[in-house]
Write an enzyme that holds these catalytic residues in place. Structure first.
Site, mmCIF file in Angstrom:
data_model
loop_
_atom_site.group_PDB
_atom_site.id
_atom_site.type_symbol
_atom_site.label_atom_id
_atom_site.label_comp_id
_atom_site.label_asym_id
_atom_site.label_seq_id
_atom_site.Cartn_x
_atom_site.Cartn_y
_atom_site.Cartn_z
ATOM 1 N N LYS A 62 -19.570 -2.267 28.328
ATOM 2 C CA LYS A 62 -19.812 -1.088 29.162
ATOM 3 C C LYS A 62 -19.873 -1.471 30.634
ATOM 4 O O LYS A 62 -19.216 -0.858 31.484
ATOM 5 C CB LYS A 62 -21.106 -0.406 28.720
ATOM 6 C CG LYS A 62 -21.309 0.933 29.381
ATOM 7 C CD LYS A 62 -22.547 1.631 28.873
ATOM 8 C CE LYS A 62 -22.329 2.239 27.502
ATOM 9 N NZ LYS A 62 -23.347 1.885 26.551
ATOM 10 N N GLY A 79 -23.897 2.902 18.785
ATOM 11 C CA GLY A 79 -25.103 3.556 18.271
ATOM 12 C C GLY A 79 -26.161 2.613 17.727
ATOM 13 O O GLY A 79 -27.172 3.068 17.199
ATOM 14 N N ARG A 116 -13.099 2.541 27.038
ATOM 15 C CA ARG A 116 -12.833 1.376 26.179
ATOM 16 C C ARG A 116 -11.470 1.565 25.526
ATOM 17 O O ARG A 116 -10.938 2.683 25.493
ATOM 18 C CB ARG A 116 -13.934 1.195 25.135
ATOM 19 C CG ARG A 116 -14.138 2.397 24.264
ATOM 20 C CD ARG A 116 -15.344 2.214 23.357
ATOM 21 N NE ARG A 116 -15.746 3.511 22.838
ATOM 22 C CZ ARG A 116 -16.908 3.766 22.290
ATOM 23 N NH1 ARG A 116 -17.827 2.839 22.215
ATOM 24 N NH2 ARG A 116 -17.191 4.963 21.828
ATOM 25 N N HIS A 130 1.733 -12.578 -13.007
ATOM 26 C CA HIS A 130 3.088 -12.084 -13.203
ATOM 27 C C HIS A 130 3.228 -10.651 -12.701
ATOM 28 O O HIS A 130 4.123 -10.328 -11.916
ATOM 29 C CB HIS A 130 3.463 -12.181 -14.690
ATOM 30 C CG HIS A 130 4.840 -11.687 -14.986
ATOM 31 N ND1 HIS A 130 5.089 -10.388 -15.363
ATOM 32 C CD2 HIS A 130 6.038 -12.298 -14.909
ATOM 33 C CE1 HIS A 130 6.382 -10.241 -15.533
ATOM 34 N NE2 HIS A 130 6.986 -11.384 -15.269
ATOM 35 N N SER A 181 15.003 -24.975 0.043
ATOM 36 C CA SER A 181 14.211 -23.745 0.150
ATOM 37 C C SER A 181 12.869 -24.031 -0.500
ATOM 38 O O SER A 181 12.809 -24.415 -1.672
ATOM 39 C CB SER A 181 14.922 -22.595 -0.559
ATOM 40 O OG SER A 181 14.117 -21.447 -0.483
ATOM 41 N N TYR A 197 14.679 -20.115 8.188
ATOM 42 C CA TYR A 197 14.436 -18.722 7.786
ATOM 43 C C TYR A 197 13.246 -18.626 6.837
ATOM 44 O O TYR A 197 12.790 -19.632 6.277
ATOM 45 C CB TYR A 197 15.676 -18.115 7.109
ATOM 46 C CG TYR A 197 16.028 -18.733 5.776
ATOM 47 C CD1 TYR A 197 15.439 -18.263 4.603
ATOM 48 C CD2 TYR A 197 16.928 -19.791 5.685
ATOM 49 C CE1 TYR A 197 15.744 -18.833 3.377
ATOM 50 C CE2 TYR A 197 17.241 -20.366 4.464
ATOM 51 C CZ TYR A 197 16.641 -19.884 3.313
ATOM 52 O OH TYR A 197 16.918 -20.439 2.095
#
Ligand code: PEP
Ligand code: MG
Length: 904
Positions: free
Chosen positions: A35, A114, A349, A471, A787, A883
């Site tokens: 604030k 609050g 904010r 699975h 891979s 990739y």
């Protein structure tokens, strides 16, 4: 050494903050709270803010370090600053003609809405109340403010229970026959002030001090104290906020929204936080104080109606909102007060927003030139992209369902999205029902590859066992199908075709709704919200493509998945699991006869049939991926996965024998049983699977490679650009790869020769065994690409079974295991979801480095589940992979994550 000059100031005026504290936003927030920092920044941006000061968070820390006493000179410094405020406002604290009133509020580095205390209208006493009335020519307003002040101060500073004031207010309302406090006449307010004071004295023996300086000291102490009230502590625990940060205190000149019809108060966002549309969005109340908006006593008006009521004011608000947005370069959530036609801002904010709004706002801000495209990309959390693409249940409907006791229970949120359908406990029946046009939810204790046709047919899957990489979870995620697994309270009786969940009995045919994003299960059909692939999302992802270094591919096993992957922006297929092509009703018997074949010749017959089917699958996938590489993995799972289960066969054979049913069927089942027994392994995940299968049954590989090249040739003849990449799974020793690849290259050449056409192709391997990482240099002598199968690599590196670990111990490792009263959190993240950089990641790095020493052009990617997970994608970028490959539905997320990794 800290010098006096370096010591942080204890209290600063809003407009001194940048010079005296810091001009770094982070530092400002740390020292002055969100604030205080926001108010300082608003002053600097030239926004109209009531003058004030902020007491630093350091003072709060000192307050606690000295057993709850204020630093000795603090209030003196505060009072000096009050003098400056008095001069600026032209009123004095405690003045009996022109009194200044103050607000005292909390504000820590992280917003804790609050949780801490506030005091308004400070400075009022029996004398100044009259002056206030005269000053504003409004006696009612003055006494109402005094009444509020006594009430708030007594509750917060003197800690008098709030209900006691409410009792007195209630009897005043009754006596004067009004519904709301703001209708009470002046004499009633005057007598309320007296009765409040009497009650406070009687309850605590204390009084609200008349001296404003004393009031202020009490208020500052109370705000510091509220840092450690139970709800603030709980909130910090929940949000992992450091308890040592402390709160700042802002002391600000009051402005009044409750003076007259030219005054008011409200909250607004600079853009719609739900849709992202560029318009003021919020609510306001005329003639009211801030707390009235929150209390909900009166219904606030939409901010848009201020435009017709008071165009000038709306114009001011719009201008200020724009100014703040330009200053912060992001959507702001602001609190404002209008005092007799003049607008003041009390707080600003960063506005919280929906996923849809986040994307639109980021793209719009970049297009407006407020932020760069890079910044726009950084602002979106990758998971938000996924939220946008999935159907979901209407939140209002969920609330309603809970009230109507239609909420049944919860499992693991294994594959996101929402699904509705009738329950079926059998994959076979699910398939039949779906063929008839019914929507089905497949409910099973767990699933296995045999159930695939049922999963394909179902709209969603629910299992009582299995974790996030079971699975059902992996397959459903791959298909973008909602799935809830591990719902342990779901007790299924497959024979009776019913299940119990909580107090509900679910029978076959009953309709249920599954929320795969939260794991919730509901009775009946819930209303859905459709997914949206908006223009802004397309734009954002195009920008992502221009920054990312990683290629993005998809794991797709069917032409339909391949087409979807293209639509989502995939640049090829990183993993086509060919075993899935054998699982439907038509092909499974042929596959089984191939496995059962007694001779090579018999096996050949089945393989020819399978080859024709595979060829058409591959051709259609090449067509969908025209111009892009398609990585096809040769058969990977152990063969027994294509046969009925041992238990099922044993039971059936035993029953038939007992009943004397000696027919063809028994003969066939006995034969099957024999083969299933032969193929049975104690540890099939480490058994005859992957390349080992192809080494022992080379004709299976031969059939698959022939089908791939025949399909490629045919596709080329149809004008399709094909780039097959044949992937040999689960290699651990370089000689495994050499033997398989040597054979298959010959097969490929012979097809191309026979067809008279050449095809551009690659042979490579999956790296999913730790040994393969360590001898990657030797493997790279043969392979042209790697891979990483990070599912298996994680399983084998940790030695955790990917099928069982979650249910057995992994969750406990994540939650913390208790030994001797002490909790030991073994794992921070589930390594099957988030790539373990320290162990698995290190092996990957070794493999990349060793592989590229031998073959600098070696192409390397990831095709395990981690290829669609944001932090793992960052790691893939960091270690220089080419990739990542993920399920089609995660391709957009992967595109964004890859861009964020490149921009980091
Ligand atoms: C892997 O192990 O990461 C992989 C992609 O293969 P699968 O999940 O089919 O074993
Ligand atoms: Mg694998």
């Amino acid at each position: 050494m800290t010098t006096v000059k370096d010591a942080p100031p204890s209290v600063v005026l809003f407009d001194e903050a940048f010079d005296r504290v810091s001009n770094e936003r982070e530092k400002l927030r740390e020292m002055l709270g969100g604030k205080g920092a926001g108010l300082a920044e608003m002053c600097r941006a030239g926004v109209s803010v009531p003058p004030g000061m902020t007491i630093s968070t350091e003072m709060c820390r000192q307050y606690y370090a000295h057993n709850g006493t204020l630093p000795p000179t603090l209030m003196q410094e505060v009072m000096e600053k009050v003098k400056v405020l008095e001069e600026r406002v032209g009123r004095r604290l405690g003045d009996e003609a022109k009194p200044l009133l103050l607000s005292v509020r909390s504000g820590s580095k992280f917003s804790m809405p609050g949780m801490m205390d506030t005091i308004l209208n400070l400075g009022l006493n029996d004398k100044t109340v009259g002056a206030l009335g005269k000053l504003w020519n409004n006696e009612r307003f003055a006494w109402d403010s005094y009444r509020r002040f006594i009430q708030m101060y007594s509750a917060v500073v003197l800690e008098i229970p709030r209900e006691r004031f409410e009792h007195l207010l209630e009897s005043a309302r009754r006596k004067h026959q009004v519904e709301n406090d703001n209708e009470l006449p002046v004499p009633a307010l005057m007598s309320l002030v007296s009765s409040f004071k009497e009650m406070v004295k009687a309850t605590s023996g204390k009084v609200v001090p008349a001296d404003p300086a004393e009031q202020l000291k009490g208020a500052v102490e109370a705000v510091f104290r509220s840092w450690k009230n139970p709800r603030a502590i709980l909130y910090r625990n929940l949000h992992h906020i450091d308890h040592n940060l402390g709160t700042a205190v802002t002391v600000q000149a009051m402005v009044f929204g409750n003076l007259d019809e030219q005054s008011g108060t409200g909250v607004c966002f600079t853009r719609d936080p739900g849709t992202g549309e560029k318009l003021l969005f919020g609510e306001y109340l005329i003639n009211a104080q801030g707390e009235d908006v929150v209390a909900g006593i009166r219904t606030p008006e939409k901010i848009s109606s201020l435009k017709s009521e008071n165009a000038a004011l709306y114009g001011q608000l719009e201008k200020t909102a724009q100014l703040l947005e330009e200053f912060y370069k992001d959507v702001q959530d602001i609190e404002f007060t209008i005092e007799q036609g003049k607008l003041y801002l009390l707080q600003t904010r960063t506005g919280k927003r929906s996923a849809q709004a986040a994307v639109k706002i980021a793209v719009d801000l970049a297009n407006e030139g407020v932020i760069s495209r890079e910044e726009a990309l950084k602002r979106i959390a990758p998971e938000q992209i996924n939220q946008l693409l999935l159907p979901s249940f209407d939140p209002a409907e969920k609330e309603k369902a809970e009230k109507e006791s239609r909420y049944l229970g919860k499992g693991l949120n294994a594959s996101p999205g929402a699904a509705i359908g009738m329950v079926s406990f059998s994959p076979h029946e699910a398939e039949k029902l779906s063929e008839k046009g019914h929507k089905v939810i497949l409910v099973r204790p767990e699933t296995c590859p045999d159930d695939l046709h049922g999963i394909v047919a179902a709209k969603g899957v629910l299992t009582s066992r299995g974790g996030m990489t079971s699975h059902a979870a992996v397959v459903a995620r791959g298909m973008g199908k909602p799935c809830v697994t591990g719902c342990s309270s779901l007790l299924i009786d497959l024979e009776a075709e019913e299940a119990t969940l909580g107090t509900h009995v679910i029978r076959k045919g009953d309709v249920i709704s599954l929320d795969g994003s939260t794991g919730e299960i509901f009775w009946g059909a819930m209303a859905m919200k459709a997914p949206e692939f908006t223009g802004e999302l397309t734009t954002l992802l195009e920008w992502a493509d221009s920054f990312r270094a990683l290629g993005i591919r998809a794991n797709a096993d069917t032409p339909q998945d391949a087409r979807r992957a293209r639509e989502f922006g995939a640049e090829g297929i990183g993993l086509c699991r060919t075993e899935h092509m054998f699982m439907d009703q038509e092909r499974l018997p042929i596959m089984q006869s191939m496995i059962m074949a007694a001779s090579k010749e018999d096996r050949e017959v089945a393989l020819v049939q399978l080859r024709a089917m595979q060829k058409e699958d591959f051709r259609a996938i090449f067509e969908a991926m025209d111009g892009y590489p398609v990585t096809i993995r040769l058969l990977d799972p152990p063969l027994h996965e294509f046969l009925p289960s041992l238990e099922e066969l044993l039971e059936s054979v035993a029953t038939r024998r007992a009943k004397g049913l000696e027919g063809q069927r028994l003969f066939r089942e006995e034969k099957l049983l024999k083969r299933v027994r032969e193929l049975k392994e104690s540890n099939p995940m480490m058994g005859l699977r992957g390349c080992r299968l192809g080494l022992l049954f080379p004709e299976i590989n031969e059939m698959q490679v022939t089908a791939i090249f025949e399909a490629a040739v045919e596709a080329r003849r149809q004008g399709i650009e094909v780039k097959p990449e044949i992937m040999i799974p689960l290699v651990g020793h370089e000689r495994e790869l050499q033997a398989v690849q040597q054979h298959l290259e010959k097969v490929a050449l012979s097809v191309m020769e026979r067809e008279g056409m050449n095809v551009e192709y690659l042979f490579g391997t999956m790296i999913e065994v730790p040994r393969a990482c360590l001898v990657a240099d030797k493997i790279a002598e043969t392979a042209t690409f790697f891979s990483f199968g990070t599912n298996d690599l994680t399983q084998m590196t940790f030695g955790y079974s990917r099928d069982d670990a979650e249910g057995k111990f992994l969750q406990r490792y994540l939650d913390g295991v208790e030994i001797d009263g002490e909790k030991h959190k073994i794992l921070q993240d589930n390594p099957f979801e988030i790539l373990d950089r320290d162990g698995v990641g290190q092996l990957m790095q070794i493999a990349v480095q060793k592989g590229r020493v031998v073959k600098p052009s070696l192409k390397v990617g990831v095709c395990g589940e981690h290829g669609g997970e944001s932090s793992s994608i960052h790691f893939a970028h960091k270690i220089g992979l080419d990739y990542v490959s993920s399920s089609p539905f995660r391709v957009p997320l992967a595109r964004l994550s890859a861009a964020q990794a490149a921009l980091k």
